[in-house]
Structures are given as structure tokens and as C-alpha cells.
Design an enzyme around this catalytic site. Structure first.
Site, PDB file in Angstrom:
ATOM      1  N   SER B  16      19.193 -10.605  62.688  1.00  0.00           N
ATOM      2  CA  SER B  16      20.019  -9.859  63.638  1.00  0.00           C
ATOM      3  C   SER B  16      20.378  -8.494  63.063  1.00  0.00           C
ATOM      4  O   SER B  16      20.074  -8.190  61.916  1.00  0.00           O
ATOM      5  CB  SER B  16      21.271 -10.664  63.992  1.00  0.00           C
ATOM      6  N   CYS B  17      21.043  -7.707  63.889  1.00  0.00           N
ATOM      7  CA  CYS B  17      21.417  -6.330  63.571  1.00  0.00           C
ATOM      8  C   CYS B  17      22.041  -6.245  62.171  1.00  0.00           C
ATOM      9  O   CYS B  17      22.894  -7.051  61.852  1.00  0.00           O
ATOM     10  CB  CYS B  17      22.425  -5.833  64.598  1.00  0.00           C
ATOM     11  N   PRO B  18      21.657  -5.304  61.335  1.00  0.00           N
ATOM     12  CA  PRO B  18      20.768  -4.159  61.592  1.00  0.00           C
ATOM     13  C   PRO B  18      19.337  -4.386  61.113  1.00  0.00           C
ATOM     14  O   PRO B  18      18.546  -3.447  61.092  1.00  0.00           O
ATOM     15  CB  PRO B  18      21.408  -3.069  60.731  1.00  0.00           C
ATOM     16  N   MET B  19      18.988  -5.615  60.714  1.00  0.00           N
ATOM     17  CA  MET B  19      17.722  -5.838  60.031  1.00  0.00           C
ATOM     18  C   MET B  19      16.459  -5.502  60.839  1.00  0.00           C
ATOM     19  O   MET B  19      15.501  -4.972  60.275  1.00  0.00           O
ATOM     20  CB  MET B  19      17.667  -7.266  59.482  1.00  0.00           C
ATOM     21  N   ASP B  43      16.319 -11.061  68.417  1.00  0.00           N
ATOM     22  CA  ASP B  43      17.599 -10.389  68.673  1.00  0.00           C
ATOM     23  C   ASP B  43      17.494  -9.587  69.973  1.00  0.00           C
ATOM     24  O   ASP B  43      16.724  -8.621  70.050  1.00  0.00           O
ATOM     25  CB  ASP B  43      17.900  -9.468  67.483  1.00  0.00           C
TER      26      ASP B  43
END
Lengths: 193, 83
Positions: B16-19, B43
């Protein structure tokens, strides 16, 4: 008729001279301003990270790594409890505070019990894992890999009695408020978290 | 989606964010000019985030985005070209 026509032409010729001079002066001014603002499209961001709880460690690291992915020049200046985020040991053991957090599904009187911070922290860590959210450690390593400048406030290092060797490799030490302000003045985005 | 042939595929399913954005940046850096990266994410925020990233980052363009289903789960596919 011809004299009437000549007069405006003379006046016009004088105006053109004046206008040329004005245009040249303005061009020089614009050129100087462009140079002064040095707007080469390179954006930059400075974040001041002041909190050391698990929930407050995320926003600066997420924004910093994402901004680095945008190609921005990013500085995160960690001060006071924000220093714990960069502390290799403490960063793996950040706690969530149950007290004074209206989002917690319990009254403050219950949240204040000795074990409640640990319970709240464990719940949050479980959710982080289940959701595929990166750990604080992963975000720090990622940010450093991407060229984010993670800075540890020298005054707070000494105030807290930390050793520089206790921070992640790649963390910048030996910096203070003046360095932070210098980056903030030049940055397109400045945040205090 | 089928009109473009991706050179590489980046699997960020489960992240999930920011990956998704962060890993996409790294994968794009490894591409040659003109090559296309396919990013596959779970995501849902990646639809907006990767578009926003591609639109405001020099040297990349978002060719296509689509939501699909894979083993009963929603996946989001993005095709990004390095310019």
C-alpha cells in the site's frame, strides 16, 4: 494637413526610442529575476518531524519517499521526539498513545491503564502488517536509498543523550535550526509534523 | 491495454501507499528510453497516485490504466512509458 501628419510622426519616433529603452530595461530585469529565482523546475520540500509515536512517524516518511519518487529534493529535519524515528533501535519499537486520542475506542480513564499503550500499539502493528503497509524501518531505508536527506537535530541528540552511532547509516547529524531554516526558505513545500 | 507491449512488469500486489509509487520510480529508472513498464497493484489508491505521479514527473507518461480481476481479487494495471 502635411504639417499635422508630420508632428505625430516625430512624436511617435521619440516614443519608439523611449519604448525600446523601456523594453530593454524590462528584459534585463526579467532575465535577472529568472536567474535569481533559479526556477529550473526542480521542486523541493522540507519537513520538520517533531513526533515520535508510531502513528506520527508515518506521515513525514510517506511524504518524503513519495516526493523523492517525484524527483524532488527532500530534507526531513528530525527534532525532539521526531529523533526517535531515526534511532535504529527505538524506531522498531515506536508506541501508539492510547490516552488523549479520541479515535481510540475507549475512554481516557481506561486508556490510562498501564498496559493500554502496548495493547493499542500491538493492534496498530497487526493492522499495518495485514494491510501491507511498509514498516517505519522499511520507509527509512527506502527514503535514504532514494536520496532523501534525513537530518537529526544536533541539539536534541545531545539533550536526549543519544550517540550518533545509534542512528541509521546515512542519517545526517551535526545540523541545527539554521540549516533547517535555510532549506525551508528555498523549499516549495514546508511542513511541520 | 493490449495495444501496448510492456517491456517489464512490476508486481506490487499487497503493498500500500507509498510503496507502489516508490517502487515504480525505481523500476522506471532501470528502463531504457521508449520502454514500457507494467505495474500491477492491489492498492485502489494506485489509480490516482500513479496517474498523479506520472503527470507531474518529467520523462514518463501514463499510457493506460485499467481495473481487472485476478483470482477473484481486484487488481489495477498501469502502463507507463519512459520517454
Amino acid at each position: 494637413m502635411s504639417s499635422d501628419a508630420d508632428a505625430p510622426v516625430d512624436a511617435g519616433a521619440a516614443s519608439v526610442e523611449d519604448l525600446r529603452a523601456q523594453v530593454q530595461a524590462l528584459q534585463e530585469e526579467v532575465s535577472d529575476l529568472r536567474e535569481a529565482t533559479d526556477d529550473d523546475g526542480q521542486k523541493s520540500m522540507t519537513i520538520i518531524a517533531t513526533k515520535g509515536t508510531l502513528d506520527m512517524a508515518y506521515p513525514p516518511l510517506i511524504l518524503a519517499s513519495t516526493a523523492a519518487a517525484f524527483g524532488w529534493d527532500v530534507v526531513v529535519f528530525h527534532t525532539f521526539w521526531g529523533l526517535d524515528i531515526l534511532h535504529e533501535k527505538k524506531s522498531k519499537n515506536l508506541k501508539l498513545s492510547a490516552v488523549g486520542n479520541p479515535s481510540m475506542p475507549m475512554p481516557n480513564a481506561v486508556a490510562a491503564l498501564p498496559f493500554m499503550d502496548s495493547v493499542a500499539t500491538s493492534m496498530m502493528e497487526k493492522k499495518i502488517q495485514e494491510n501491507g503497509t511498509a514498516t517505519v524501518e522499511e520507509l527509512i531505508e527506502t527514503s535514504l536509498d532514494m536520496g532523501v536527506d534525513l537530518q537529526a537535530c544536533q541539539m536534541t541528540i545531545e539533550l536526549m543523550g543519544y550517540d550518533e552511532a545509534e542512528f541509521y547509516d546515512g542519517v545526517t547529524t551535526g545540523v541545527g535550526a539554521a540549516t533547517a531554516l535555510q532549506h525551508m526558505a528555498d523549499a516549495d513545500v514546508q511542513l511541520m509534523i | 491495454m493490449s495495444t501496448y507491449e510492456p517491456t517489464e512488469t512490476l508486481d506490487v500486489k499487497g503493498l500500500s501507499c507509498p510503496m507502489p509509487v516508490v517502487k515504480t520510480r525505481g523500476a522506471v529508472d532501470d528502463l531504457e528510453s521508449g520502454e514500457i513498464l507494467q505495474v500491477v497493484a492491489t492498492d485502489s489508491g494506485s489509480m490516482s497516485d500513479l496517474k498523479g505521479w506520472a503527470d507531474s514527473t518529467d520523462g514518463v507518461s501514463m499510457l493506460d490504466q485499467e481495473e481487472a480481476e485476478e483470482d477473484g481479487d481486484a487488481v489495477f494495471r498501469h502502463l507507463i512509458q519512459k520517454e
